[in-house]
Design an enzyme around this catalytic site. Structure first.
Site, PDB file in Angstrom:
ATOM      1  N   ARG A 164      61.206  47.619  23.077  1.00  0.00           N
ATOM      2  CA  ARG A 164      60.576  47.785  21.550  1.00  0.00           C
ATOM      3  C   ARG A 164      61.157  48.615  20.723  1.00  0.00           C
ATOM      4  O   ARG A 164      61.462  49.738  20.736  1.00  0.00           O
ATOM      5  CB  ARG A 164      58.917  48.212  21.716  1.00  0.00           C
ATOM      6  CG  ARG A 164      58.181  48.487  20.433  1.00  0.00           C
ATOM      7  CD  ARG A 164      56.747  48.467  20.456  1.00  0.00           C
ATOM      8  NE  ARG A 164      56.131  49.612  20.852  1.00  0.00           N
ATOM      9  CZ  ARG A 164      54.919  50.257  20.890  1.00  0.00           C
ATOM     10  NH1 ARG A 164      54.207  49.328  20.342  1.00  0.00           N
ATOM     11  NH2 ARG A 164      54.622  51.120  21.490  1.00  0.00           N
ATOM     12  N   ASP A 452      49.707  58.531  21.422  1.00  0.00           N
ATOM     13  CA  ASP A 452      51.126  58.411  21.062  1.00  0.00           C
ATOM     14  C   ASP A 452      51.109  58.310  19.639  1.00  0.00           C
ATOM     15  O   ASP A 452      49.991  58.908  18.880  1.00  0.00           O
ATOM     16  CB  ASP A 452      51.808  57.081  21.524  1.00  0.00           C
ATOM     17  CG  ASP A 452      50.928  55.906  21.096  1.00  0.00           C
ATOM     18  OD1 ASP A 452      49.804  55.807  20.108  1.00  0.00           O
ATOM     19  OD2 ASP A 452      51.363  54.678  21.649  1.00  0.00           O
TER      20      ASP A 452
END
Length: 534
Positions: A164, A452
């Protein structure tokens, strides 16, 4: 005067960085930026216009100009590439050497190698992550911790890697791009992460029987998907790789993208494997876009915004239906609960929560799901095994029973209060996460949840909205700047401090992102430009 497009590395050349930042790789980055950097800036301008329109009362809708794409029942996406046929459990995590080894030994079907929300984009992490991936793909990765513990890849079958890169909005300030007019700009984080990984590893991945696969984050429109598709097509031609070898899975994690799922799949159809329900960023996107639109769009405590509330159900049901009508895999999101090996009670609760979450996803027709910790893989896999059996997916479930309207996607009514506990948790989680992020950690266990950048964004944006919409807690307190400042003071006073910690900087960044009249589009933008300079 004009000059040829050029890339210049301004960050330090640490140990082995020259293996990634080779002259050939830099030339490829220069060509990517020459061809696509201008279009990237155009797409970012489109985002700003759309966010302004939503803020001024123009709700997103299913586009009239692309109705022919949605109405055409015949087209399909490329689908799974080699090694992506079975995605029932995917583990996510950053790309430092230790986490890379753990992910490859985890037993998951896929590893989302995350250079985005789970990575603090320090220069060392950005290029170090590329080194970890390069070594892992060649079977050369090994790591010894400062305490002397050795980490080696021992699994006979390792997960398929899906990398990613950072979203279109993020820059890489340690690399400068000079265009043909002589203008000097920071490089694109997206093109940097994608370009270095693809250039060094595409052929090795193909030779191993898999391929160069990517998760695409933060997309807001089909035009952004078209840009990625053009990047892929050019890159395949540049390295002499067959068109369509790249496979991308798009995270549907912004509100505008939820109205363009078909169109995003269509633009990427030669390179597309599926869509993912990026639940945390999706909630953040809703708050960001509707933060000034009145009480009807105010969400309660973060813990109350679950996957079973009506607007989240509508979004995920539409995703599964859209994917399966087009031959694309639908991948579920990540439950934030994580085990604690020192606390059986916490672990039991996490396993129970995760199992229920994955049972719902498998029952809804998802083809796979995410977990954030290796110990959660058996629980998640058991739920998907119970539904899939020996089948690798559920593409045969077309979910023709699903009919989702724009109004359902925008119905944010939950009927739960904002509590003092909820405000305190948002302040505490956001500041503690930012503090760890400033020290180079992008995925952080806080209060038995995996946090996150996306979950920190929810926390700070909710505080901003509650203040500006004059919300009160269930206990009767008006949520004001002064009220939140008291909570910040309480949090800092109760937090154990250590030499070299970044709590003061983190609190200042939280104030900037949550307490000022201006609303930064992303918390990480001012944090990156001010603090991650080395």
């Amino acid at each position: 005067m004009t000059s040829g497009p050029a890339i210049r590395i301004t960050g330090p050349m640490n140990d082995r960085f020259d293996e990634i930042l080779t002259p050939e790789a830099i030339a490829f980055l220069a060509e990517l930026h020459h061809r696509f950097a201008g279009r990237r800036h155009d797409r970012l301008a489109d985002r700003m216009r759309r966010r302004f329109e939503i803020g001024n009362g123009h709700d997103p809708h299913f586009r009239d100009d692309t109705a022919h794409i949605r109405d055409d029942a015949d087209w399909r996406v490329a689908g799974a590439g080699p090694g992506l046929e079975d995605r029932r459990v995917e583990i996510t995590g950053p790309t430092d050497p230790k986490m890379t080894v753990n992910a490859l030994n985890s037993g998951a079907k896929v590893w989302l190698a995350d250079q985005e929300d789970a990575t603090s984009p320090t220069w060392r992490n950005v290029i170090g992550g590329q080194l970890s991936l390069r070594d892992a793909i060649r079977g050369e990765l090994a790591y010894t911790s400062p305490e002397g513990k050795e980490y080696r890849v021992t699994a006979e079958h390792t997960p398929t890697i899906v990398m990613r890169p950072r979203g279109w909005h993020l820059s890489e300030n340690h690399i400068e791009f000079t265009d043909r007019t002589g203008r000097v700009l920071p490089a694109s984080g997206s093109l940097t992460d994608f370009g270095l990984y693809f250039f060094h590893n595409a052929k090795a991945l193909i030779d191993s029987g898999r391929g160069p696969y990517f998760y695409l984050a933060k997309l807001e429109s089909s035009e952004e998907a078209r840009l990625w598709n053009d990047v892929f097509s050019f890159s395949e031609e540049y390295l002499g790789i067959e068109h369509g070898t790249i496979r991308a899975t798009v995270l549907i994690e912004t509100l505008p993208a939820a109205f363009e799922m078909d169109e995003i799949l269509y633009e990427l159809r030669d390179h597309c494997a599926g869509l993912n329900a990026g639940r945390w960023d999706y909630i953040f996107s809703i708050i960001k876009n509707y933060r000034g639109r009145g009480a009807r769009f105010v969400l309660p405590d973060r813990s109350e915004v679950t996957m079973t509330v009506p607007f989240m159900r509508a979004y995920t049901e539409l995703l599964v239906k859209t994917c399966h009508q087009r031959g694309a895999y639908a991948i579920g999101g990540m439950s934030a609960f994580i085990p604690n090996r020192r606390s059986p009670e916490v672990t039991a609760r996490a396993l129970e929560k995760v199992a229920a979450d994955k049972r719902r996803e498998a029952g809804d027709g998802f083809d796979g799901t995410w977990v954030a910790h290796p110990d959660l893989i058996p629980a998640a896999q058991a739920e998907f095994d119970a539904v899939l059996g020996e089948k690798p997916h559920q593409l045969d479930r077309d979910r023709s029973d699903v009919h989702v309207t724009a109004a359902q996607l925008l119905d944010l009514r939950i009927g739960r209060p904002i509590t003092e506990k909820g405000v305190r948790e948002n302040v505490s989680v956001a500041i503690r996460y930012i503090e760890a992020w400033l020290r180079g950690q992008g995925a952080v266990a806080i209060d038995d949840l995996m946090e996150d950048a996306a979950t920190a964004e929810i926390s700070r944006s909710q505080v901003w909205q509650w203040i500006h919409q004059d919300r009160r807690t269930e206990e009767g307190d008006l949520i004001t700047v002064e009220y939140v400042e008291r909570l910040i003071g309480d949090m800092l006073a109760q937090t154990p401090r250590a030499e070299g910690d970044r709590f003061d900087d983190a609190a200042d960044l939280f104030r900037e992102a949550a307490l000022r009249p201006e609303f930064p589009a992303f918390l990480t933008l001012p944090a990156y430009s001010r603090f991650l300079t080395d």
